[in-house]
Each structure stands twice: as C-alpha cells, then as structure tokens.
Design an enzyme around this catalytic site. Structure first.
Site, PDB file in Angstrom:
ATOM      1  CG  HIS A 114      -3.426  17.391 -18.262  1.00  0.00           C
ATOM      2  ND1 HIS A 114      -2.870  16.601 -19.229  1.00  0.00           N
ATOM      3  CD2 HIS A 114      -4.401  18.102 -18.877  1.00  0.00           C
ATOM      4  CE1 HIS A 114      -3.480  16.824 -20.378  1.00  0.00           C
ATOM      5  NE2 HIS A 114      -4.416  17.730 -20.183  1.00  0.00           N
ATOM      6  CD  GLU A 115      -6.995  20.405 -17.013  1.00  0.00           C
ATOM      7  OE1 GLU A 115      -7.058  21.408 -17.750  1.00  0.00           O
ATOM      8  OE2 GLU A 115      -7.239  19.259 -17.416  1.00  0.00           O
TER       9      GLU A 115
END
Length: 156
Positions: free
Chosen positions: A67-68
């Site tokens: 996600h990051e």
C-alpha cells in the site's frame, strides 16, 4: 524484526511486485497509533507501525508495505498518489494491495457511540440520531408533533 530486515523486505516487494527499485529509507515507527504505515512526501521514506507485524504477522505487513509503495511509486512518477485518485486505486487493484489495514487498537482512545431514538407523540414516527436533541426545540418533520426520547443505547 529489525529496521534493516524491514528495509530489505520493502526493497524485495518493490522489485517483485512493482518491478521498480526502492531508493529511500524504510523503518518502524512505534509512535504510529491508528495507521499501519505512512509514506513521507518530502523525504520519500516509508514508516511502518510495528504492531502490524506483531499482531497480524508477515502477510499483513507485506500488504501495508505494498500500500505504501503504491503511494511512493506514484508520487515519484508524478501521478495521482492520494487515496481519492484513480491512479492510486488502479495500482492498488493491479498489485492486489489492501486499501486499509486491520484494526491496531481496540477501544483504546475510542469513544463508544451512542444512538438515540425519538418518537413522535402524534404520528409515532421514529427518529434515530447520534446526538441528543433538545425536544423543546425540535418537532416531527411529518406532522410537527412533539418528540419523545424513547431509548438511548451505547454502540461499539
């Protein structure tokens, strides 16, 4: 897991999933409370909440890293990197990355929400509200009858 091992994992996930190198720092940050991780816009570093690994294990940690990395790679490329951007949502789907991480804190610092139910004295219409109403000030929207507090309950 140490910060060095986390950095190696982030680099490996970046190469395997995105096909691109991760050129900045990745480390654990114990001060993160409610979020699994965050991408720092100015420094391009990635901070990860260690509770993700401690509570849910490696699979959840890899999800947060993916996600990051979506934020990271899109920002570096000058594309839409925010949650609301179409580029970001498409990359999440393409890489099978989670939109949200699992809950990290239970109850700590969170208020239990209350639900109030009011009933019209004339037509018996029910109203569900999150806030306590002043029944002298507000009336039924259908028949303008008086409102009566029927119940108040705590929800988690």
């Amino acid at each position: 897991m140490s910060d060095e091992k986390l950095y190696e994992l982030v680099c490996r996930v970046s190469n395997e999933i995105f096909g691109k190198d991760f050129l900045h720092k990745a480390y654990f940050n114990r001060r993160l409370r409610t979020t699994g991780g965050r991408y720092m816009l100015r420094s391009h570093h990635i901070e990860i909440n260690p509770l993700v690994f401690e509570k849910y294990g490696l699979e959840e940690l890899v999800g947060v890293i993916k996600h990051e990395l979506c934020h990271y790679h899109l920002h570096i490329e000058g594309k839409g990197y925010q949650h609301r951007d179409a580029d970001f949502r498409e990359l999440l789907k393409a890489t099978n990355s989670p939109r949200f991480c699992s809950t990290l804190i239970e109850g700590k610092g969170r208020k239990a929400t209350k639900r109030y139910t009011y009933k019209c004295a004339k037509c018996s219409l029910l109203y569900n509200r999150k806030i306590l109403l002043n029944t002298k000030k507000y009336r039924c929207g259908k028949c303008y009858g008086d409102l009566i507090l029927v119940s108040s309950e705590n929800l988690k």
